[in-house]
Design a protein around this motif. Structure first.
Motif, PDB file in Angstrom:
ATOM      1  N   GLN A 182      -8.849 -22.032  52.272  1.00 16.74           N
ATOM      2  CA  GLN A 182      -8.660 -21.233  51.063  1.00 16.74           C
ATOM      3  C   GLN A 182      -7.776 -20.013  51.315  1.00 16.74           C
ATOM      4  OE1 GLN A 182      -9.655 -22.177  47.915  1.00 16.74           O
ATOM      5  NE2 GLN A 182      -8.236 -20.543  47.382  1.00 16.74           N
ATOM      6  N   TRP A 183      -7.907 -19.374  52.475  1.00 16.32           N
ATOM      7  CA  TRP A 183      -7.086 -18.197  52.750  1.00 16.32           C
ATOM      8  C   TRP A 183      -5.595 -18.556  52.774  1.00 16.32           C
ATOM      9  CZ3 TRP A 183      -4.111 -18.622  57.028  1.00 16.32           C
ATOM     10  CH2 TRP A 183      -4.550 -19.476  58.057  1.00 16.32           C
ATOM     11  N   ALA A 184      -5.254 -19.764  53.226  1.00 21.01           N
ATOM     12  CA  ALA A 184      -3.850 -20.181  53.259  1.00 21.01           C
ATOM     13  C   ALA A 184      -3.349 -20.472  51.843  1.00 21.01           C
ATOM     14  CB  ALA A 184      -3.680 -21.404  54.151  1.00 21.01           C
ATOM     15  N   ILE A 185      -4.192 -21.062  51.025  1.00 19.15           N
ATOM     16  CA  ILE A 185      -3.837 -21.313  49.625  1.00 19.15           C
ATOM     17  C   ILE A 185      -3.613 -19.994  48.899  1.00 19.15           C
ATOM     18  CG2 ILE A 185      -4.701 -22.215  47.423  1.00 19.15           C
ATOM     19  CD1 ILE A 185      -6.230 -24.355  49.171  1.00 19.15           C
ATOM     20  N   ASP A 186      -4.525 -19.044  49.106  1.00 12.15           N
ATOM     21  CA  ASP A 186      -4.393 -17.730  48.475  1.00 12.15           C
ATOM     22  C   ASP A 186      -3.117 -17.025  48.925  1.00 12.15           C
ATOM     23  OD1 ASP A 186      -6.819 -18.187  47.220  1.00 12.15           O
ATOM     24  OD2 ASP A 186      -7.965 -16.947  48.630  1.00 12.15           O
ATOM     25  N   ARG A 187      -2.793 -17.142  50.198  1.00 14.70           N
ATOM     26  CA  ARG A 187      -1.580 -16.505  50.722  1.00 14.70           C
ATOM     27  C   ARG A 187      -0.340 -17.099  50.070  1.00 14.70           C
ATOM     28  NH1 ARG A 187       2.342 -16.735  54.733  1.00 14.70           N
ATOM     29  NH2 ARG A 187       2.756 -14.740  55.727  1.00 14.70           N
ATOM     30  N   GLU A 188      -0.298 -18.408  49.927  1.00 11.03           N
ATOM     31  CA  GLU A 188       0.840 -19.048  49.262  1.00 11.03           C
ATOM     32  C   GLU A 188       0.968 -18.595  47.811  1.00 11.03           C
ATOM     33  OE1 GLU A 188       3.482 -21.058  50.157  1.00 11.03           O
ATOM     34  OE2 GLU A 188       2.796 -20.386  52.117  1.00 11.03           O
ATOM     35  N   ARG A 189      -0.155 -18.479  47.120  1.00 12.10           N
ATOM     36  CA  ARG A 189      -0.135 -18.032  45.719  1.00 12.10           C
ATOM     37  C   ARG A 189       0.354 -16.588  45.616  1.00 12.10           C
ATOM     38  NH1 ARG A 189      -2.898 -20.661  41.707  1.00 12.10           N
ATOM     39  NH2 ARG A 189      -3.687 -18.711  40.856  1.00 12.10           N
ATOM     40  N   ASP A 190       0.053 -15.787  46.639  1.00 16.30           N
ATOM     41  CA  ASP A 190       0.527 -14.403  46.631  1.00 16.30           C
ATOM     42  C   ASP A 190       2.043 -14.316  46.648  1.00 16.30           C
ATOM     43  OD1 ASP A 190      -1.809 -12.957  46.422  1.00 16.30           O
ATOM     44  OD2 ASP A 190      -2.025 -12.638  48.581  1.00 16.30           O
ATOM     45  N   PHE A 191       2.711 -15.286  47.205  1.00 15.48           N
ATOM     46  CA  PHE A 191       4.168 -15.260  47.270  1.00 15.48           C
ATOM     47  C   PHE A 191       4.826 -15.788  45.996  1.00 15.48           C
ATOM     48  CE2 PHE A 191       3.778 -14.905  51.949  1.00 15.48           C
ATOM     49  CZ  PHE A 191       4.725 -13.918  52.167  1.00 15.48           C
ATOM     50  N   GLN A 192       4.018 -16.178  45.017  1.00  7.10           N
ATOM     51  CA  GLN A 192       4.552 -16.778  43.797  1.00  7.10           C
ATOM     52  C   GLN A 192       4.267 -15.893  42.592  1.00  7.10           C
ATOM     53  OE1 GLN A 192       2.680 -20.594  43.416  1.00  7.10           O
ATOM     54  NE2 GLN A 192       3.106 -21.142  45.531  1.00  7.10           N
ATOM     55  N   MET A 193       5.144 -15.968  41.637  1.00  3.69           N
ATOM     56  CA  MET A 193       4.927 -15.361  40.327  1.00  3.69           C
ATOM     57  C   MET A 193       4.330 -16.476  39.484  1.00  3.69           C
ATOM     58  SD  MET A 193       5.788 -12.371  38.803  1.00  3.69           S
ATOM     59  CE  MET A 193       5.939 -11.743  37.133  1.00  3.69           C
ATOM     60  N   LEU A 194       3.017 -16.440  39.299  1.00  3.87           N
ATOM     61  CA  LEU A 194       2.304 -17.487  38.588  1.00  3.87           C
ATOM     62  C   LEU A 194       2.433 -17.290  37.080  1.00  3.87           C
ATOM     63  CD1 LEU A 194      -0.850 -17.476  40.884  1.00  3.87           C
ATOM     64  CD2 LEU A 194       1.076 -19.078  40.942  1.00  3.87           C
ATOM     65  N   PRO A 195       2.210 -18.340  36.292  1.00  2.00           N
ATOM     66  CA  PRO A 195       2.361 -18.217  34.832  1.00  2.00           C
ATOM     67  C   PRO A 195       1.534 -17.081  34.227  1.00  2.00           C
ATOM     68  CG  PRO A 195       2.126 -20.514  35.445  1.00  2.00           C
ATOM     69  CD  PRO A 195       1.892 -19.713  36.693  1.00  2.00           C
ATOM     70  N   GLU A 196       0.381 -16.811  34.787  1.00  6.17           N
ATOM     71  CA  GLU A 196      -0.467 -15.748  34.237  1.00  6.17           C
ATOM     72  C   GLU A 196      -0.084 -14.352  34.734  1.00  6.17           C
ATOM     73  OE1 GLU A 196      -2.733 -17.407  37.857  1.00  6.17           O
ATOM     74  OE2 GLU A 196      -1.523 -18.256  36.255  1.00  6.17           O
ATOM     75  N   ASP A 197       0.842 -14.252  35.669  1.00 11.04           N
ATOM     76  CA  ASP A 197       1.249 -12.959  36.222  1.00 11.04           C
ATOM     77  C   ASP A 197       2.233 -12.250  35.302  1.00 11.04           C
ATOM     78  OD1 ASP A 197      -0.226 -13.177  38.591  1.00 11.04           O
ATOM     79  OD2 ASP A 197       1.414 -14.190  39.644  1.00 11.04           O
ATOM     80  N   THR A 198       2.081 -10.934  35.218  1.00 10.37           N
ATOM     81  CA  THR A 198       3.082 -10.095  34.560  1.00 10.37           C
ATOM     82  C   THR A 198       3.490  -9.018  35.541  1.00 10.37           C
ATOM     83  OG1 THR A 198       1.521  -8.486  33.643  1.00 10.37           O
ATOM     84  CG2 THR A 198       2.010 -10.458  32.288  1.00 10.37           C
ATOM     85  N   LEU A 199       4.708  -8.592  35.445  1.00  5.79           N
ATOM     86  CA  LEU A 199       5.197  -7.551  36.339  1.00  5.79           C
ATOM     87  C   LEU A 199       4.406  -6.250  36.186  1.00  5.79           C
ATOM     88  CD1 LEU A 199       7.164  -7.029  38.582  1.00  5.79           C
ATOM     89  CD2 LEU A 199       8.920  -6.548  36.866  1.00  5.79           C
TER      90      LEU A 199
END
Length: 190
Positions: free
Chosen positions: A98-115
């Motif tokens: 899970q920590w690796a999945i979370d780390r990968e998501r941190d490098f992405q601008m996900l659809p629910e993310d806003t600046l």
């Protein structure tokens, strides 16, 4: 980003926090005037985007400052049952931790993310870092680092070194962010 208040800090803490604030400012300046869509663009051959880089440095800072307070328990590198480090490091793991999945998501601008939300979280992380560093008794206090292939077995990290690592990580990624910003709209951030 919040300005570091240095009046009650000793000189070393004030200098370290000021350096980190400068690195954060370099990072956040790269997204000034951009839309959420632009912050999610990947204009180079890498998978990096500006929003993801800011999410990553915020998470890195948050994790290392939790390490300062909680020790190695703040950084779990647990592997799924039956998955070895060799499997993971070679890219052959049948399941990712899970920590690796979370780390990968941190490098992405996900659809629910806003600046604005990403920048707000980064500001909250920064404020918490300043509180922790102001309150810690000794910058030389150490914790053992968690077991992971990239950590030397039996090594320790001081509060000072953890903070220096956060500064270095933020500065390194601010350089990446400059390149991304120039690739998006030819704007220099310096």
């Amino acid at each position: 980003m919040a300005d570091t208040t240095t009046t009650s800090l000793d000189a070393e803490r004030a200098d370290l926090l000021a350096e980190l604030a400068d690195a954060r400012n370099m990072m956040t300046n790269t997204v000034r005037g951009l839309t959420d869509e632009q912050a999610g663009l990947r204009p180079t051959v890498s998978a990096l985007c500006l929003g993801g880089l800011i999410k990553h440095v915020a998470s890195t800072e948050e994790t290392w400052l939790r390490f300062v307070v909680e020790g190695p328990a703040a950084m779990s590198f647990a592997m799924p049952d039956g998955v070895t480090w060799e499997d993971f490091m070679s890219g052959n793991a049948r399941e990712l931790p899970q920590w690796a999945i979370d780390r990968e998501r941190d490098f992405q601008m996900l659809p629910e993310d806003t600046l604005p939300a990403i920048l707000d979280r980064y500001a909250r992380v920064a404020a918490r870092t300043e509180e922790i560093i102001a309150a810690v008794e000794d910058l030389s206090a150490t914790w053992p680092v968690p077991d992971a292939p990239w950590n030397e077995p039996g090594s320790v990290r001081s509060v000072r070194r953890a903070l220096i690592h956060v500064i270095a990580e933020t500065t390194q990624h601010a350089g990446h962010a400059d390149i991304l910003r120039e690739s998006i709209d030819r704007q220099a951030t310096t």
